[in-house]
Design an enzyme around this catalytic site. Structure first.
Site, PDB file in Angstrom:
ATOM      1  N   ARG A   1       0.676  -1.195   0.227  1.00  0.00           N
ATOM      2  CA  ARG A   1      -0.184   0.175  -0.071  1.00  0.00           C
ATOM      3  C   ARG A   1       0.888   0.967   0.099  1.00  0.00           C
ATOM      4  O   ARG A   1       0.358   2.492  -0.231  1.00  0.00           O
ATOM      5  CB  ARG A   1      -0.908   0.359   1.204  1.00  0.00           C
ATOM      6  CG  ARG A   1      -1.978  -0.637   0.841  1.00  0.00           C
ATOM      7  CD  ARG A   1      -3.221  -0.877   2.305  1.00  0.00           C
ATOM      8  NE  ARG A   1      -4.487  -1.229   2.023  1.00  0.00           N
ATOM      9  CZ  ARG A   1      -5.785  -2.347   2.069  1.00  0.00           C
ATOM     10  NH1 ARG A   1      -5.090  -1.527   4.249  1.00  0.00           N
ATOM     11  NH2 ARG A   1      -6.775  -2.125   1.806  1.00  0.00           N
TER      12      ARG A   1
ATOM     13  N   LYS B   1     -15.284 -15.721   6.561  1.00  0.00           N
ATOM     14  CA  LYS B   1     -17.308 -15.328   6.532  1.00  0.00           C
ATOM     15  C   LYS B   1     -17.582 -15.264   5.716  1.00  0.00           C
ATOM     16  O   LYS B   1     -17.764 -14.048   5.244  1.00  0.00           O
ATOM     17  CB  LYS B   1     -17.025 -13.601   7.930  1.00  0.00           C
ATOM     18  CG  LYS B   1     -16.430 -14.796   9.608  1.00  0.00           C
ATOM     19  CD  LYS B   1     -17.054 -12.820  10.318  1.00  0.00           C
ATOM     20  CE  LYS B   1     -16.015 -13.291  12.146  1.00  0.00           C
ATOM     21  NZ  LYS B   1     -16.706 -11.295  12.785  1.00  0.00           N
TER      22      LYS B   1
ATOM     23  N   GLY C   1      -6.911  -6.639   0.999  1.00  0.00           N
ATOM     24  CA  GLY C   1      -5.615  -6.702   1.523  1.00  0.00           C
ATOM     25  C   GLY C   1      -4.784  -7.800   1.740  1.00  0.00           C
ATOM     26  O   GLY C   1      -3.968  -8.121   1.616  1.00  0.00           O
TER      27      GLY C   1
ATOM     28  N   GLY D   1     -12.537  -4.110   1.826  1.00  0.00           N
ATOM     29  CA  GLY D   1     -14.004  -3.863   1.509  1.00  0.00           C
ATOM     30  C   GLY D   1     -14.054  -2.830   0.473  1.00  0.00           C
ATOM     31  O   GLY D   1     -15.531  -2.960   0.198  1.00  0.00           O
TER      32      GLY D   1
END
Ligand code: 3PG
Ligand code: MG
Length: 399
Positions: free
Chosen positions: A41, A206, A356, A380
């Site tokens: 990043r 998840k 990420g 996200g």
């Protein structure tokens, strides 16, 4: 979309002007040593920062790191990032030990043309993430005082309605940086008319995190391959026993419903690597998904699954991948993620790695980044973009 860009700002001339740059320098740190474990990043914002330095701007960079609770917390200091950014830029980065206080004010005031400052973690201030508009606005006022113009290059944070991402745009002339432009350009290819077959691979732990994107993608994709910890909730929904594997019990019905509506587009693992414990040296074996022992947990997809998923990927013309297939940080459970990553690089397809974790997996496994079409810096953010949501940071640039 009427977004002004860094090139527009450069064309106006920035020499001697203070340019506030929001970057996403939220890099993973080693829990023991505090060292940066993946600087992807930081490297991703170098094109924007380099152009501003070269044009003689006084460059004021700000970012969050981790999730501190609105007050200073040394484990989330951006100080190591300032060091690494300086190495990569080939010039010292002047680090302010607060975000909008005395250190920040004097650091910014002392900048010479072409120099770079980094402010301390934005989230050391409650105003950054506040739900209260006035509180956010007051913090945005303080930040905006450090710039004559604002560049948003924090793609990984554009889905957050935070002061530095959303409210500052209303206070300064604002443009999108090179990274934000490139990310939006690439992701818009996926939501527009992707070349088919369009195959998406989802992993990670998840289902609940991925539910919205699965719903949004089902009508558009040709195949959806599901691995990672979340596959066990889907396997359970098919009536299989998953031992002590990760399971979101309250999502089983939702998964069953998704499988019914998917018309066969969803592909699940046929074999998995099961272990006695969540540990790098745990005893482990590969079993069929209908033979998971009740006392063992799945930590990776198996070789037959990799072969099946790879066959689907080899046909694809467009690929999006988010989330590892297993616990790739432990070598015993890395083969699934590696196998899928390699299949993606071999496919004659335009491939996008979102997130990420998957981006870090690509680098941690030593894979060649250039063999992917694009590696997104946003986890996200890229998922919410594909869901078709309005991203506050992008919307703010449009005004
Ligand atoms: C990320 O790592 O996804 C971005 O930096 C955003 O961080 P956040 O999820 O803590 O807002
Ligand atoms: Mg932003």
């Amino acid at each position: 979309m009427s977004i002004r860009t860094l090139d527009d700002l450069l064309a106006e001339g920035v020499s001697g002007r203070r340019v506030l740059v929001r970057a996403d320098l939220n890099v993973p740190l080693d829990k023991q040593t505090g060292d940066i474990t993946d600087d992807g990043r930081i490297r991703a914002v170098l094109p924007t920062l380099g152009a501003l330095v070269e044009a003689g701007a006084k460059v004021v960079v700000c970012s969050h790191l981790g999730r501190p609770k609105g007050a200073p917390d040394p484990q989330f200091s951006l100080s190591p990032v300032a060091g690494r950014l300086g190495e990569l830029l080939g010039a010292p980065v002047h680090f302010a030990t607060d975000t909008v206080g005395e250190s920040a004010r004097s650091t910014v005031a002392d900048l010479a043309d072409g120099q770079v400052a980094l402010l301390e973690n934005l989230r050391f201030n409650a105003g950054e993430t506040s739900k209260d508009e006035a509180e956010r606005g007051a913090f945005a006022d303080q930040l905006a005082a450090f710039g004559d113009a604002y560049v948003d290059d924090a793609f990984g944070a554009v889905h957050r309605k935070h002061a530095s991402v959303f409210d500052v745009s209303a206070r300064l002339p604002h443009v999108a940086g090179r990274l934000v432009l490139r990310e939006v350009e690439v992701l818009s290819k996926l939501t527009g008319a992707p070349e088919r077959p369009y195959v998406v691979v989802l992993g990670g732990s998840k289902v609940s995190d991925k539910l919205a994107v699965i719903e949004a993608l089902l009508p558009t994709v040709d195949r959806l391959l599901i691995g990672g910890g979340m596959c066990f909730t889907f396997l359970k929904a098919q009536g299989l026993e998953v031992g002590t594997s990760l399971l979101e019990k309250d999502m089983v019905d939702t998964c069953r419903n998704l499988l019914e509506r998917a018309n066969g587009k969803i592909l699940l693992p046929v074999d998995v690597v099961v272990a006695d414990a969540f540990a790098p040296d745990a005893a482990h074996d590969t079993v069929r998904v209908d033979g998971i022992p009740s006392h063992r947990l799945g930590l990776d997809v198996g070789p037959e699954t990799v072969a099946g998923f790879s066959a689907a990927l080899s046909q694809a013309k467009t690929i999006f991948w988010n989330g590892p297939m297993g616990v790739f940080e432990m070598p015993a459970f890395a083969a699934g993620t590696r196998g899928i990553a390699e299949a993606i690089t071999k496919a004659d397809a335009f491939s996008v790695v979102g997130g990420g974790d998957s981006a870090a997996a690509v680098r941690a496994l030593g894979l060649d980044e250039s063999s992917f079409g694009h590696i997104s810096t946003g986890g996200g953010a890229s998922l919410e973009y594909l869901e078709g949501k309005t991203l506050p940071g992008i919307a703010a640039l449009e005004n």
